[in-house]
Design a protein around this motif. Structure first.
Motif, PDB file in Angstrom:
ATOM      1  N   TYR A  92       0.724  -1.153  -0.078  1.00 39.17           N
ATOM      2  CA  TYR A  92      -0.137  -0.017   0.211  1.00 39.17           C
ATOM      3  C   TYR A  92       0.907   1.271  -0.059  1.00 39.17           C
ATOM      4  O   TYR A  92       0.417   2.309  -0.586  1.00 39.17           O
ATOM      5  CB  TYR A  92      -0.971  -0.217   1.244  1.00 39.17           C
ATOM      6  N   ILE A 112       1.013   4.823  -3.115  1.00 42.32           N
ATOM      7  CA  ILE A 112       1.037   6.208  -2.722  1.00 42.32           C
ATOM      8  C   ILE A 112       2.126   7.007  -2.798  1.00 42.32           C
ATOM      9  O   ILE A 112       2.000   8.236  -2.594  1.00 42.32           O
ATOM     10  CB  ILE A 112      -0.188   6.427  -1.324  1.00 42.32           C
ATOM     11  N   ARG A 116       7.603   3.079  -7.268  1.00 41.22           N
ATOM     12  CA  ARG A 116       6.137   3.545  -7.008  1.00 41.22           C
ATOM     13  C   ARG A 116       5.360   2.607  -8.136  1.00 41.22           C
ATOM     14  O   ARG A 116       5.779   2.846  -9.274  1.00 41.22           O
ATOM     15  CB  ARG A 116       5.996   4.977  -7.215  1.00 41.22           C
ATOM     16  N   GLY A 149      -0.685   8.973  -9.024  1.00 43.26           N
ATOM     17  CA  GLY A 149      -1.393   9.723  -8.257  1.00 43.26           C
ATOM     18  C   GLY A 149      -2.842   9.643  -8.914  1.00 43.26           C
ATOM     19  O   GLY A 149      -3.826   9.173  -8.230  1.00 43.26           O
ATOM     20  N   MET A 169      -4.582   6.241  -8.836  1.00 45.08           N
ATOM     21  CA  MET A 169      -4.951   5.796  -7.419  1.00 45.08           C
ATOM     22  C   MET A 169      -6.407   6.926  -7.031  1.00 45.08           C
ATOM     23  O   MET A 169      -7.281   6.355  -6.261  1.00 45.08           O
ATOM     24  CB  MET A 169      -3.760   6.086  -6.258  1.00 45.08           C
ATOM     25  N   ASP A 170      -6.273   8.032  -7.422  1.00 42.62           N
ATOM     26  CA  ASP A 170      -7.440   8.974  -7.261  1.00 42.62           C
ATOM     27  C   ASP A 170      -8.715   8.312  -7.989  1.00 42.62           C
ATOM     28  O   ASP A 170      -9.847   8.150  -7.513  1.00 42.62           O
ATOM     29  CB  ASP A 170      -7.035  10.143  -7.768  1.00 42.62           C
ATOM     30  N   ARG A 191      -9.596   4.910  -5.838  1.00 46.19           N
ATOM     31  CA  ARG A 191     -10.306   5.490  -4.350  1.00 46.19           C
ATOM     32  C   ARG A 191     -11.801   6.187  -4.616  1.00 46.19           C
ATOM     33  O   ARG A 191     -12.073   6.589  -3.833  1.00 46.19           O
ATOM     34  CB  ARG A 191      -9.335   6.097  -3.577  1.00 46.19           C
ATOM     35  N   SER A 212      -9.043   7.772   2.761  1.00 47.01           N
ATOM     36  CA  SER A 212      -8.128   6.325   2.594  1.00 47.01           C
ATOM     37  C   SER A 212      -9.066   5.331   1.957  1.00 47.01           C
ATOM     38  O   SER A 212     -10.211   5.500   1.449  1.00 47.01           O
ATOM     39  CB  SER A 212      -8.031   6.203   4.077  1.00 47.01           C
ATOM     40  N   ALA A 263      -4.226   2.504   3.036  1.00 51.49           N
ATOM     41  CA  ALA A 263      -3.512   3.623   3.069  1.00 51.49           C
ATOM     42  C   ALA A 263      -4.351   4.909   2.860  1.00 51.49           C
ATOM     43  O   ALA A 263      -5.311   4.844   2.546  1.00 51.49           O
ATOM     44  CB  ALA A 263      -2.755   3.486   1.713  1.00 51.49           C
ATOM     45  N   HIS A 264      -3.786   5.982   3.280  1.00 52.23           N
ATOM     46  CA  HIS A 264      -4.108   7.354   3.329  1.00 52.23           C
ATOM     47  C   HIS A 264      -2.962   8.337   2.524  1.00 52.23           C
ATOM     48  O   HIS A 264      -2.165   8.582   3.237  1.00 52.23           O
ATOM     49  CB  HIS A 264      -4.446   7.809   4.814  1.00 52.23           C
ATOM     50  N   PRO A 265      -3.461   8.340   1.320  1.00 54.21           N
ATOM     51  CA  PRO A 265      -2.454   9.304   0.424  1.00 54.21           C
ATOM     52  C   PRO A 265      -2.013  10.427   0.700  1.00 54.21           C
ATOM     53  O   PRO A 265      -0.938  11.003   1.063  1.00 54.21           O
ATOM     54  CB  PRO A 265      -3.047   9.347  -0.925  1.00 54.21           C
ATOM     55  N   GLU A 266      -2.989  11.316   1.490  1.00 52.66           N
ATOM     56  CA  GLU A 266      -2.630  12.664   1.904  1.00 52.66           C
ATOM     57  C   GLU A 266      -1.822  12.625   3.252  1.00 52.66           C
ATOM     58  O   GLU A 266      -0.810  13.663   3.279  1.00 52.66           O
ATOM     59  CB  GLU A 266      -3.964  13.395   2.230  1.00 52.66           C
TER      60      GLU A 266
END
Length: 407
Positions: A286, A290, A297, A301, A304-305, A308, A350, A363-366
Motif C-alpha cells: 500500500y 501512494i 512506485r 497519483g 489511485m485517485d 479510490r 483512505s 493507505a491514506h495518500p494525504e
C-alpha cells in the motif's frame, strides 16, 4: 508490559511508540497471533507482532510468518488491473467481452471491467444452486470462469451492487489472464511482489510452507440453516435467484475457508480471498501505491485517485436488500473498500480492503500512511462494527502521523 496488554515483539521508531502500546492492548484478549506494520512516506516506522496461547499450532511466530489474508487479497487483485490500465493494456470502461469474448453471454455484453472491480456485475456466487460449489470445484479455475461467463446476472450490470465475496477474484483474474497470457498470481509475483520484494502470494510456493501460520475460528461460522433463515427473513421466495445466490455465496465461503487449510488450497490461486502474506509486505504494497518505496512506485497519483473515488455511493443494493441500506452499507471504489462506520480505515480519503476475521490493508495518500494487519484468530464480524483489535492502534497511528482524532 502494561497490565491488560499482550506481549509484543518488534519495533516502533521514535514518535510511534504509542502504536506499540495500543497494539499490545488490542491483542490482550486475542488467543491467536497477529502482526502490525506501518509505513509513513515509504519508510517502515512500525513492525510488530504478538502470539497468543493458541497462535500457530506449535510453529514459531514472528514477523516473517505468513497467513491467509482472506478478502484483503482483493486489493492485490485490484493492483494488477490498475497496473495494466496505466500501461494502456486494459481499458476499465471497456466491456469485459473485449478481452473475454465468452463473457458476453446471457445479457452481459455491456458489463464493463469497472463493473467487476466495483461489485456491480450481478454475479455474487459461482453457482445458481443454493448449495454453491464444493472445495474441489472451487479450485478448478477453468470450470469456475466458464460458469461465470455463461451465467445471467442477477441485475442489470452497473445498475446496483452487492459484494462479490469470492467471484470477484475470478472475474478480475480472468480478465488479467486474457490480457497478459498468464495467471493473475504469476503476474502479481512478477510485476508487483518481485519489484518490491514482497512476501505476498496468490498461490503459496512449497518452499514457503514452513512459514505458514494457520487460521482458526473463534466462533462457529454461520450454518446453512442460519443463512437460510436470514434470507427467508428478507421476504424472498426460496427459489428467487437472489435468495439462491446469497445461500450459495455463504456455502462457498465455508468451502473456501476449508480449502485454505490444505496445501492444495494454499497453492491454488484464489485472488478474492486466498492471498497469503504478512503485515510488513501488505503495508509495503500500500505504501508503494501512494508514493515511492525504495525508489519504486507502483501506480501514479491520478490512477489511485480514480481507484479510490466512490463508484457505488449512488447505487442501490438489489431489492429487497436496498431496504436494509443504512449508514454502514459497503462502499467501493474500483477494487478497494472506502471508509464507513463499521470499517473506518484511516478516515476520509483512505482506501484499502479488510478480510474476514480481521485482516486489513489500507493507505491514506494525504498523510503518507500505509498499514498492514494480519491475524490468525478469525474473530471480526463486519456487522458488529470495527474490529476491537483495530480501534486503539488505528487511533495511535493517526495521532503519530499528526491527523486529528476522529469524532
Amino acid at each position: 508490559m502494561t497490565a491488560g496488554a499482550a506481549a509484543v515483539g518488534g519495533s516502533a521508531l521514535p514518535g510511534w511508540e504509542g502504536v506499540r502500546d495500543a497494539f499490545a492492548q488490542g491483542q490482550a484478549n486475542d488467543p491467536g497471533a497477529a502482526q502490525l506494520a506501518v509505513h509513513h512516506h515509504g519508510r517502515l516506522v512500525v513492525d510488530l507482532w504478538s502470539a497468543g496461547p493458541a497462535a500457530t499450532e506449535g510453529r514459531p511466530f514472528g514477523p516473517d510468518a505468513v497467513g491467509v489474508l482472506m478478502s484483503a487479497s482483493k486489493g492485490m487483485a485490484a493492483v494488477c488491473a490498475h497496473l495494466l490500465s496505466e500501461r494502456g493494456a486494459l481499458d476499465l470502461d471497456a466491456p469485459v467481452a473485449r478481452y473475454w469474448p465468452e463473457f458476453a453471454a446471457a445479457g452481459k455484453a455491456g458489463t464493463t471491467v469497472a463493473d467487476l472491480l466495483a461489485h456491480r456485475a450481478g454475479l455474487p456466487a459461482f453457482a445458481d444452486g443454493a448449495a454453491g460449489v464444493g472445495v474441489s470445484d472451487l479450485l478448478d479455475w477453468d470450470a469456475r470462469t466458464r460458469a461465470l461467463a455463461a451465467m445471467p446476472p442477477l441485475w442489470e450490470p452497473g445498475s446496483a451492487y452487492l459484494y462479490h465475496a469470492l467471484t470477484y477474484g475470478h472475474l478480475v483474474g480472468e480478465v488479467v489472464r486474457r490480457v497478459t497470457g498468464t495467471s493473475i498470481g504469476r503476474f502479481f509475483s512478477r510485476e508487483v511482489a518481485g519489484r518490491l520484494g514482497l512476501d505476498l502470494w496468490m498461490g503459496l510456493p512449497q518452499r514457503e510452507e514452513h512459514r505458514f501460520a494457520p487460521q482458526f475460528a473463534v466462533r462457529e461460522p454461520p450454518t446453512a440453516e442460519r443463512v437460510a433463515a436470514a434470507v427467508a427473513g428478507l421476504g424472498l421466495a426460496e427459489d428467487d435467484r437472489l435468495a439462491i445466490a446469497l445461500r450459495a455465496s455463504a456455502a462457498e465461503l465455508g468451502a473456501a475457508i476449508e480449502a485454505f487449510g490444505t496445501r492444495r488450497g494454499r497453492a491454488g490461486e484464489f485472488p478474492a480471498a486466498g492471498g497469503i502474506g504478512n503485515a510488513r509486505s501488505l503495508s509495503r504494497l500500500y505504501a508503494a501505491l501512494i508514493g515511492p518505496v525504495d525508489g519504486v512506485r507502483l501506480l501514479s497519483g491520478p490512477t489511485m485517485d480514480r481507484a479510490r473515488a466512490p463508484h457505488t455511493d449512488h447505487l442501490p443494493q438489489p431489492a429487497p436488500l436496498d431496504r436494509l441500506d443504512g449508514p454502514d452499507r459497503s462502499r467501493f471504489g474500483l477494487g478497494f473498500e472506502l471508509p464507513r462506520p463499521g470499517e473506518p480505515l484511516l478516515g476520509e480519503g483512505s482506501f484499502g480492503h479488510a478480510g474476514a476475521g480481521g485482516r486489513l490493508g489500507m493507505a491514506h495518500p494525504e498523510s503518507g500512511l500505509a498499514v498492514g494487519y494480519v491475524c490468525t484468530a478469525m474473530s471480526w464480524e463486519p456487522s458488529s462494527g470495527p474490529d476491537p483489535r483495530w480501534v486503539r492502534w488505528t487511533a495511535a497511528v493517526r495521532e503519530a502521523a499528526g491527523l486529528p482524532a476522529r469524532g
